[in-house]
Scaffold this active site. Structure first.
Site, short mmCIF file in Angstrom:
data_model
loop_
_atom_site.label_atom_id
_atom_site.label_comp_id
_atom_site.label_asym_id
_atom_site.label_seq_id
_atom_site.Cartn_x
_atom_site.Cartn_y
_atom_site.Cartn_z
N CYS A 88 60.01 46.36 45.78
CA CYS A 88 60.37 46.79 44.43
C CYS A 88 61.49 47.83 44.41
CB CYS A 88 59.14 47.34 43.70
SG CYS A 88 57.80 46.15 43.60
N HIS A 110 61.78 51.29 37.70
CA HIS A 110 61.14 50.04 38.08
C HIS A 110 59.95 49.79 37.14
CE1 HIS A 110 59.01 46.96 40.11
NE2 HIS A 110 58.09 47.74 40.62
N ASN A 159 55.56 42.97 36.41
CA ASN A 159 56.33 43.59 37.50
C ASN A 159 57.09 42.48 38.24
OD1 ASN A 159 57.18 44.69 39.93
ND2 ASN A 159 55.26 45.77 40.35
N1 COA Z 1 40.47 42.71 34.92
C1 COA Z 1 39.26 43.27 34.79
N2 COA Z 1 38.78 44.13 35.68
C2 COA Z 1 39.52 44.41 36.75
C3 COA Z 1 40.78 43.83 36.97
C4 COA Z 1 41.24 42.93 35.99
N3 COA Z 1 42.45 42.33 36.08
N4 COA Z 1 41.29 44.30 38.12
C5 COA Z 1 40.39 45.14 38.63
N5 COA Z 1 39.31 45.20 37.80
C6 COA Z 1 38.11 45.98 37.96
C7 COA Z 1 37.84 46.40 39.39
O1 COA Z 1 37.21 45.35 40.10
C8 COA Z 1 36.97 47.61 39.20
O2 COA Z 1 35.67 47.17 38.96
P1 COA Z 1 34.41 47.90 39.64
O3 COA Z 1 34.48 49.33 39.14
O4 COA Z 1 33.27 47.13 39.14
O5 COA Z 1 34.66 47.79 41.12
C9 COA Z 1 37.47 48.23 37.90
O6 COA Z 1 38.23 47.19 37.24
C10 COA Z 1 38.33 49.46 38.08
O7 COA Z 1 39.27 49.17 39.03
P2 COA Z 1 40.25 50.27 39.49
O8 COA Z 1 41.06 49.70 40.59
O9 COA Z 1 39.54 51.56 39.69
O10 COA Z 1 41.15 50.43 38.18
P3 COA Z 1 42.37 51.38 37.96
O11 COA Z 1 42.11 52.20 36.76
O12 COA Z 1 42.83 52.07 39.21
O13 COA Z 1 43.54 50.35 37.59
C11 COA Z 1 45.48 49.28 38.52
C12 COA Z 1 43.95 49.37 38.53
C13 COA Z 1 45.88 48.23 39.55
C14 COA Z 1 45.94 48.84 37.13
C15 COA Z 1 46.07 50.68 38.85
O14 COA Z 1 45.49 51.18 40.02
C16 COA Z 1 47.54 50.63 39.01
O15 COA Z 1 48.26 50.47 38.05
N6 COA Z 1 48.06 50.79 40.25
C17 COA Z 1 49.46 50.61 40.55
C18 COA Z 1 49.72 49.16 40.87
C19 COA Z 1 51.17 48.82 40.93
O16 COA Z 1 51.90 49.07 39.98
N7 COA Z 1 51.63 48.20 42.04
C20 COA Z 1 52.96 47.78 42.26
C21 COA Z 1 53.85 48.97 42.46
S1 COA Z 1 55.45 48.50 42.94
#
Ligand code: COA
Length: 307
Positions: free
Chosen positions: A111, A234, A264
């Site tokens: 990215c 980004h 993304n």
């Molecule tokens: N729909 C529903 N539930 C989902 C899900 C989806 N698409 N993806 C994950 N979950 C669930 C998980 O399984 C977890 O469930 P559990 O508590 O029963 O285990 C719960 O939602 C919370 O997951 P968590 O990972 O703690 O959520 P979060 O608040 O951290 O949000 C992201 C997850 C990925 C949105 C967040 O971490 C994020 O934005 N990270 C950056 C990712 C990114 O931008 N990457 C590329 C960078 S270049």
């Protein structure tokens, strides 16, 4: 010797997949995806290749600035989803657009690819070696997704964006800073075909490093943060961008976003947004903008660009 972006272009594949579409095949919902990421939709390449989309965006960027395609000295494609291990996607673009004089290669910086590609173009131009460099971010991220993994498949989309970087007589202030931390390589990676990541780690990394590298560029160029018209980041996630804006104490309205529509698109996200901002008149001559990317490597960087 100054360096300027003189043309931009973008290509978005027409097929769309909404959050509601995804909710039919994995256990997710529009509410979960949009509240955590700001993403509502993404475009999918279907049968289009990375080089096909890159060529379309590249051709538009060349047409936008009106230079002869034979005056392009170098083509750099930033991609994590090349058509082949070799030849480079850039070589395929060269063949398609007829930029017969250009040296061509790809870079793999996920990215942050567009920022790194810009840094190479900037260095060649400031050294007086080349005058016009076409840089392209192009991705078929959909080929790297496990469509049953709801934690990742909801985040990404496909597309391509391009910019022509050129030498300029005026001494523009544009300057680039790039960083990498390979000790964090496992946090976000593509295993064989599928992307795996520690979402929380990536989130924390972006919110820590992006404000730092932006401040670094501002200090290096003696630029006041209030003189920056826009912060073009980004497009990974609305909450990441909001947290960065808060840390920098800059109003969120100076952080344009289009991730709601495209998700993304990795190396393509910044040039797609640049093209949109230029075409709809939000970027004007004389504007100073910060452009910043972050992603796998881990890698991150920022550029100050005067238009
Ligand atoms: N729909 C529903 N539930 C989902 C899900 C989806 N698409 N993806 C994950 N979950 C669930 C998980 O399984 C977890 O469930 P559990 O508590 O029963 O285990 C719960 O939602 C919370 O997951 P968590 O990972 O703690 O959520 P979060 O608040 O951290 O949000 C992201 C997850 C990925 C949105 C967040 O971490 C994020 O934005 N990270 C950056 C990712 C990114 O931008 N990457 C590329 C960078 S270049």
């Amino acid at each position: 010797m100054g360096v300027r972006i003189i043309g931009t272009g973008a290509f978005i594949p027409p097929k769309t997949v909404t959050n509601d579409d995804l909710a039919k095949t994995v256990d997710t919902s529009d509410e979960w995806i949009s509240s955590r990421t700001g993403i509502h939709n993404r475009h999918i390449a279907d049968n289009m290749t990375t080089s096909y989309m890159a060529s379309k965006a590249g051709k538009m960027a060349v047409a936008d600035c009106g230079i002869d395609v034979l005056d392009i000295d170098m083509i750099i494609v930033a991609t994590s989803s090349p058509d082949y291990p070799f030849p480079s996607t850039a070589a395929l673009v060269q063949r398609e657009i007829g930029a017969l004089r250009a040296a061509c290669f790809d870079i793999s910086v996920a990215c942050t690819g567009f920022i790194y590609a810009y840094s190479i173009a900037d260095a060649y131009i400031r050294a007086g070696i080349y005058k016009n460099v076409l840089i392209i971010g192009a991705e078929v991220m959909s080929q790297h997704l496990d469509w049953s993994d709801r934690s990742v498949c909801v985040l990404f989309g496909d597309g391509a964006g391009a910019a022509v970087i050129s030498s300029d007589k005026s001494d523009t202030v544009g300057t680039v800073t790039i960083h990498s931390d390979g000790s964090q390589a496992d946090v976000l990676r593509c295993n064989k075909d599928n992307i795996v990541m520690d979402g929380r780690e990536v989130f924390t990394f972006a919110v820590r490093t992006v404000p730092q590298v932006i401040m670094e560029v501002l200090q290096n160029t003696g630029t006041d943060i209030n003189d920056v018209t826009m912060f073009i980041l980004h497009q990974a996630n609305r909450r990441i961008i909001e947290a960065i804006a808060k840390k920098l104490k800059v109003d969120i309205t100076r952080f344009p976003m289009n991730l709601s529509e495209y998700g993304n698109t990795s190396a393509a996200s910044i040039p797609i947004l640049l093209d949109e901002l230029k075409k709809n008149g939000r970027i004007k001559a004389g504007d100073k903008t910060i452009i910043s990317g972050f992603g796998a490597g881990l890698s991150w960087g920022a550029i100050l660009v005067e238009w």
